[in-house]
Each structure stands twice: as structure tokens, then as C-alpha cells.
Scaffold this motif. Sequence first.
Motif, PDB file in Angstrom:
ATOM      1  N   LYS A 285       5.752   9.368  -2.750  1.00 51.76           N
ATOM      2  CA  LYS A 285       4.941   8.471  -3.434  1.00 51.76           C
ATOM      3  C   LYS A 285       5.625   7.046  -3.847  1.00 51.76           C
ATOM      4  CE  LYS A 285       2.142   8.316  -7.801  1.00 51.76           C
ATOM      5  NZ  LYS A 285       2.137   8.915  -9.032  1.00 51.76           N
ATOM      6  N   ALA A 286       6.994   7.206  -4.020  1.00 54.50           N
ATOM      7  CA  ALA A 286       7.697   5.870  -4.095  1.00 54.50           C
ATOM      8  C   ALA A 286       7.472   5.054  -3.238  1.00 54.50           C
ATOM      9  CB  ALA A 286       9.060   6.430  -4.581  1.00 54.50           C
ATOM     10  N   ASP A 287       7.522   5.679  -2.060  1.00 56.37           N
ATOM     11  CA  ASP A 287       7.340   4.809  -0.689  1.00 56.37           C
ATOM     12  C   ASP A 287       5.991   4.163  -0.279  1.00 56.37           C
ATOM     13  OD1 ASP A 287      10.044   5.756   0.353  1.00 56.37           O
ATOM     14  OD2 ASP A 287       9.454   7.031   1.405  1.00 56.37           O
ATOM     15  N   ASP A 288       5.090   5.020  -1.019  1.00 59.12           N
ATOM     16  CA  ASP A 288       3.535   4.520  -1.039  1.00 59.12           C
ATOM     17  C   ASP A 288       3.460   3.399  -2.016  1.00 59.12           C
ATOM     18  OD1 ASP A 288       3.061   6.776   0.538  1.00 59.12           O
ATOM     19  OD2 ASP A 288       2.116   7.943  -1.190  1.00 59.12           O
ATOM     20  N   VAL A 289       4.115   3.533  -3.138  1.00 59.29           N
ATOM     21  CA  VAL A 289       4.059   2.347  -4.152  1.00 59.29           C
ATOM     22  C   VAL A 289       4.781   1.032  -3.452  1.00 59.29           C
ATOM     23  CG1 VAL A 289       4.895   1.546  -6.296  1.00 59.29           C
ATOM     24  CG2 VAL A 289       3.918   3.921  -6.069  1.00 59.29           C
ATOM     25  N   LYS A 290       5.870   1.227  -2.942  1.00 58.64           N
ATOM     26  CA  LYS A 290       6.522   0.176  -2.237  1.00 58.64           C
ATOM     27  C   LYS A 290       5.760  -0.600  -1.136  1.00 58.64           C
ATOM     28  CE  LYS A 290      10.798  -1.261  -0.034  1.00 58.64           C
ATOM     29  NZ  LYS A 290      10.193  -2.196   0.977  1.00 58.64           N
ATOM     30  N   ALA A 291       5.139   0.178  -0.391  1.00 62.29           N
ATOM     31  CA  ALA A 291       4.150  -0.445   0.727  1.00 62.29           C
ATOM     32  C   ALA A 291       3.011  -1.192  -0.026  1.00 62.29           C
ATOM     33  CB  ALA A 291       3.874   0.777   1.584  1.00 62.29           C
ATOM     34  N   ILE A 292       2.512  -0.558  -1.122  1.00 64.61           N
ATOM     35  CA  ILE A 292       1.259  -1.316  -1.707  1.00 64.61           C
ATOM     36  C   ILE A 292       1.910  -2.766  -2.362  1.00 64.61           C
ATOM     37  CG2 ILE A 292      -0.212  -1.485  -3.674  1.00 64.61           C
ATOM     38  CD1 ILE A 292      -0.197   1.752  -3.200  1.00 64.61           C
ATOM     39  N   MET A 293       2.991  -2.470  -3.027  1.00 60.50           N
ATOM     40  CA  MET A 293       3.721  -3.559  -3.663  1.00 60.50           C
ATOM     41  C   MET A 293       4.171  -4.766  -2.724  1.00 60.50           C
ATOM     42  SD  MET A 293       3.161  -3.379  -6.810  1.00 60.50           S
ATOM     43  CE  MET A 293       4.203  -4.760  -7.576  1.00 60.50           C
ATOM     44  N   ASP A 294       4.509  -4.171  -1.487  1.00 60.23           N
ATOM     45  CA  ASP A 294       4.885  -5.238  -0.325  1.00 60.23           C
ATOM     46  C   ASP A 294       3.759  -6.117   0.068  1.00 60.23           C
ATOM     47  OD1 ASP A 294       7.485  -4.253  -0.320  1.00 60.23           O
ATOM     48  OD2 ASP A 294       7.394  -3.101   1.419  1.00 60.23           O
ATOM     49  N   MET A 295       2.508  -5.904  -0.213  1.00 55.33           N
ATOM     50  CA  MET A 295       1.553  -6.618  -0.189  1.00 55.33           C
ATOM     51  C   MET A 295       1.242  -7.888  -0.997  1.00 55.33           C
ATOM     52  SD  MET A 295      -2.002  -4.406   0.767  1.00 55.33           S
ATOM     53  CE  MET A 295      -1.727  -2.786   1.363  1.00 55.33           C
ATOM     54  N   CYS A 296       2.204  -7.964  -1.991  1.00 55.80           N
ATOM     55  CA  CYS A 296       2.298  -8.979  -2.952  1.00 55.80           C
ATOM     56  C   CYS A 296       3.300 -10.195  -2.204  1.00 55.80           C
ATOM     57  CB  CYS A 296       2.882  -8.753  -4.226  1.00 55.80           C
ATOM     58  SG  CYS A 296       1.728  -7.259  -5.116  1.00 55.80           S
ATOM     59  N   GLY A 297       2.689 -11.426  -2.775  1.00 54.01           N
ATOM     60  CA  GLY A 297       3.562 -12.561  -2.458  1.00 54.01           C
ATOM     61  C   GLY A 297       2.608 -13.582  -2.056  1.00 54.01           C
ATOM     62  N   CYS A 298       3.255 -14.872  -1.397  1.00 57.95           N
ATOM     63  CA  CYS A 298       2.412 -16.051  -1.201  1.00 57.95           C
ATOM     64  C   CYS A 298       2.402 -16.030   0.424  1.00 57.95           C
ATOM     65  CB  CYS A 298       3.373 -17.424  -1.448  1.00 57.95           C
ATOM     66  SG  CYS A 298       2.593 -18.586  -1.145  1.00 57.95           S
ATOM     67  N   TYR A 299       1.094 -15.996   1.042  1.00 54.34           N
ATOM     68  CA  TYR A 299       0.991 -15.972   2.448  1.00 54.34           C
ATOM     69  C   TYR A 299       0.225 -17.172   3.184  1.00 54.34           C
ATOM     70  CZ  TYR A 299       2.245 -10.829   1.481  1.00 54.34           C
ATOM     71  OH  TYR A 299       3.002  -9.834   1.083  1.00 54.34           O
ATOM     72  N   GLU A 300       0.492 -17.133   4.303  1.00 54.19           N
ATOM     73  CA  GLU A 300      -0.169 -17.847   5.306  1.00 54.19           C
ATOM     74  C   GLU A 300      -1.011 -16.928   5.969  1.00 54.19           C
ATOM     75  OE1 GLU A 300      -0.301 -21.146   5.613  1.00 54.19           O
ATOM     76  OE2 GLU A 300       1.573 -21.974   4.787  1.00 54.19           O
TER      77      GLU A 300
ATOM     78  N   GLU B  75       7.253 -19.515   1.324  1.00 51.95           N
ATOM     79  CA  GLU B  75       7.820 -19.651   0.093  1.00 51.95           C
ATOM     80  C   GLU B  75       7.001 -19.607  -0.996  1.00 51.95           C
ATOM     81  OE1 GLU B  75       8.888 -23.951  -0.288  1.00 51.95           O
ATOM     82  OE2 GLU B  75       8.829 -23.731   1.943  1.00 51.95           O
ATOM     83  N   ASP B  76       7.403 -18.824  -2.222  1.00 54.35           N
ATOM     84  CA  ASP B  76       6.507 -18.481  -3.120  1.00 54.35           C
ATOM     85  C   ASP B  76       6.341 -19.798  -3.908  1.00 54.35           C
ATOM     86  OD1 ASP B  76       6.720 -15.768  -2.904  1.00 54.35           O
ATOM     87  OD2 ASP B  76       8.480 -15.588  -4.445  1.00 54.35           O
ATOM     88  N   GLY B  77       6.920 -21.079  -3.885  1.00 55.27           N
ATOM     89  CA  GLY B  77       6.462 -22.294  -4.705  1.00 55.27           C
ATOM     90  C   GLY B  77       5.142 -22.926  -4.020  1.00 55.27           C
ATOM     91  N   LYS B  78       4.849 -22.507  -3.001  1.00 49.34           N
ATOM     92  CA  LYS B  78       3.487 -22.951  -2.319  1.00 49.34           C
ATOM     93  C   LYS B  78       2.638 -22.453  -3.070  1.00 49.34           C
ATOM     94  CE  LYS B  78       4.829 -23.763   2.443  1.00 49.34           C
ATOM     95  NZ  LYS B  78       4.665 -23.566   4.024  1.00 49.34           N
ATOM     96  N   CYS B  79       2.614 -21.263  -3.671  1.00 49.08           N
ATOM     97  CA  CYS B  79       1.464 -20.524  -4.605  1.00 49.08           C
ATOM     98  C   CYS B  79       1.565 -20.671  -5.903  1.00 49.08           C
ATOM     99  CB  CYS B  79       1.548 -19.031  -4.170  1.00 49.08           C
ATOM    100  SG  CYS B  79       0.854 -18.805  -2.421  1.00 49.08           S
ATOM    101  N   GLN B  80       2.508 -21.542  -6.366  1.00 49.35           N
ATOM    102  CA  GLN B  80       2.877 -21.677  -7.789  1.00 49.35           C
ATOM    103  C   GLN B  80       1.680 -22.296  -8.578  1.00 49.35           C
ATOM    104  OE1 GLN B  80       5.597 -20.919  -9.801  1.00 49.35           O
ATOM    105  NE2 GLN B  80       4.190 -21.260 -11.490  1.00 49.35           N
TER     106      GLN B  80
END
Length: 311
Positions: free
Chosen positions: A24-39, A223-228
Motif C-alpha cells: 500500500k505504501a508503494d501504491d501511495v508513492k506511485a500515486i503521489m509521483d504523479m504530482c508536479g509541474c509537467y510539460e 521545474e516547479d517554478g513554471k507552475c507557480q
Amino acid sequence: MKRISLLLMLVVFVMSAQAQKKKKADDVKAIMDMCGCYEVEFNFAETFSPIKDYEQHENYRSAGLEYVFPVKKSKDKIVLQHLLIVGDTMIIKHWRQDWLYENTDLYTFQKDNTWKYNGLDKKEVEGQWTQKVYQVDDGPRYEGTASWVHVDGKSYWESVADAPLPRREFSKRDDYNVMVRENRHEITEYGWLHEQDNQKVVRGENDELIAWEKGWNTYTKTEDGKCQVAADWWEEHEIYWADVRAVWDELFASKETVKIKKRVDDKVLFMQLFALQDELLANDYDSQKAQTEIKVVIQKYLDSDQRLSMK
């Protein structure tokens, strides 16, 4: 001998519980790995049709900058909101995905903008996560349940779910009325991949397949700054969208069939809710008043006997 057997059973139980906790911890990490600033790049192409004289439609391709972040995170639920950034300054509230652990309550798409409640047995969803995908107005779209898989250095989740036509086609086509979506989300070195193998179906008494479609949507971290600018926008608007979600949640809690009109006064629902957002946030915001006005708007689009409480 009996004591040894009991001890072995206890050891197996503890090891199983530990393995489940780590999974379950691995599952949560995978879901949270979708977060961020993306092209982001969106690519769709029709690949095959069983209809001899079917005329394939042009490939669809677009790109943009997208901010994905957790609106809510608890032990068994993670809510990820997507915001699209256009021209560095314009923010468009995009789709939302909720992840629920061992969830038994689904709303499944039928056809004609209709979703039906589907209750599952607990045994069916043991160890699984439901992905609930919502429209830009936080209305229903599609839901599927499956297990995250972590093997050979890969983490991915895939399921099949019926859905309405995608926004790129719903105002342009009427030759099919259901998209059967096979969704695969895989965490990658560059970010994550949303791969799709979709069937475009005419649903009547039976389903008639008119075409297969391949989707390949890549989310490449930048880079996260692009999504500020998107993070700042959400800080100003999150209170309103929390109230919108609360109204929808009340509707879903009824477990009754939900049918939504495509247009009212020649406007689709998200246009009305976006306009109300601007109106309410321009004045002193009152959450109770806001939910009442949100209910009035959504109620106009409910093509059923359902009545939202105006208390």
C-alpha cells in the motif's frame, strides 16, 4: 506440534500484514509521483475499424503545461487536481482524479450522459485502488478499479471503464456514444505516462464497435517554478471548488442514477459554474451561500427527478 503450527500461522499472518502494508505504501508513492509541474503532450490516433467503408478521423495532437497537485490526502483517499497553464498566465481548471483504496462505490457510465451507481463486494476490491475521473466542472466522467503493480522496477495501474465522448470529440461527432477506455498509468523516469487503448462504440441494445483508438499522453517533469502561477491561482479559487465538490458529493451519496443535460440556455455546465466562480469570488465569499447557488446551477442540468437540498 500444535504450538508449532500456531506459531507458523502467526508468523505467516505477520509477514502477510507487513507485505500488505509495504504494498500500500508503494501504491501511495506511485500515486503521489504523479504530482508536479509537467510539460504534457496529448496524442490520439484511430488505428483500426471493423467497418469496411469507415473513414478514419484525423489524428489529434496537442501540448501544454500542466500542474498536478494533491487537494486532499488521507489514509485511503488521494485527490489530485490538474490545472492547465495557457500562455504562461491563463489558468484553466482541468480534470481531477480521485484515488480510493478498496472502494466499493462506483458510478459507471451508461450512455446519453447517464451514470448509474454500482456497488461492489469488498472481496472484489481487496488491495485495489479506484480511480474516479471527473470533468472540469467536477461532474462525473468515468471510474475504474484495479491493483497497482510494482514489478521489475515498474509501477503501473490499468483498468477498463466506459466513458462519454472526450472533450476533443463530443461537440464534433455523433457517430458513436460510448468510449470504452482501457487506461494505463505508469510512473516513468521522466514523469508518468497515460496510455490508452480505446474502443469507440455505438451502444443500443448491444455494443457496435466502429473504431479502435490509441492514446499516448506523456507528462514530463519540469521545474516547479513554471507552475507557480497555477499554484497561486488555486490558492485564490480552491474555496469555491471545495464547495462545488461538496455539492456533487451530496448527489453521489444518494446512489441514484445521475443524468445530466448537455446544454441549458445553450450553455454547457462548466460555463455556468466558471461564471459563478468569478461572480462569487469577486465579493465577500460565504460558503453556505455559495453552495446554495452552486446547487441551483447544477439542479438545472439534472435530467431526472433528483432534487438537491437547498438548506
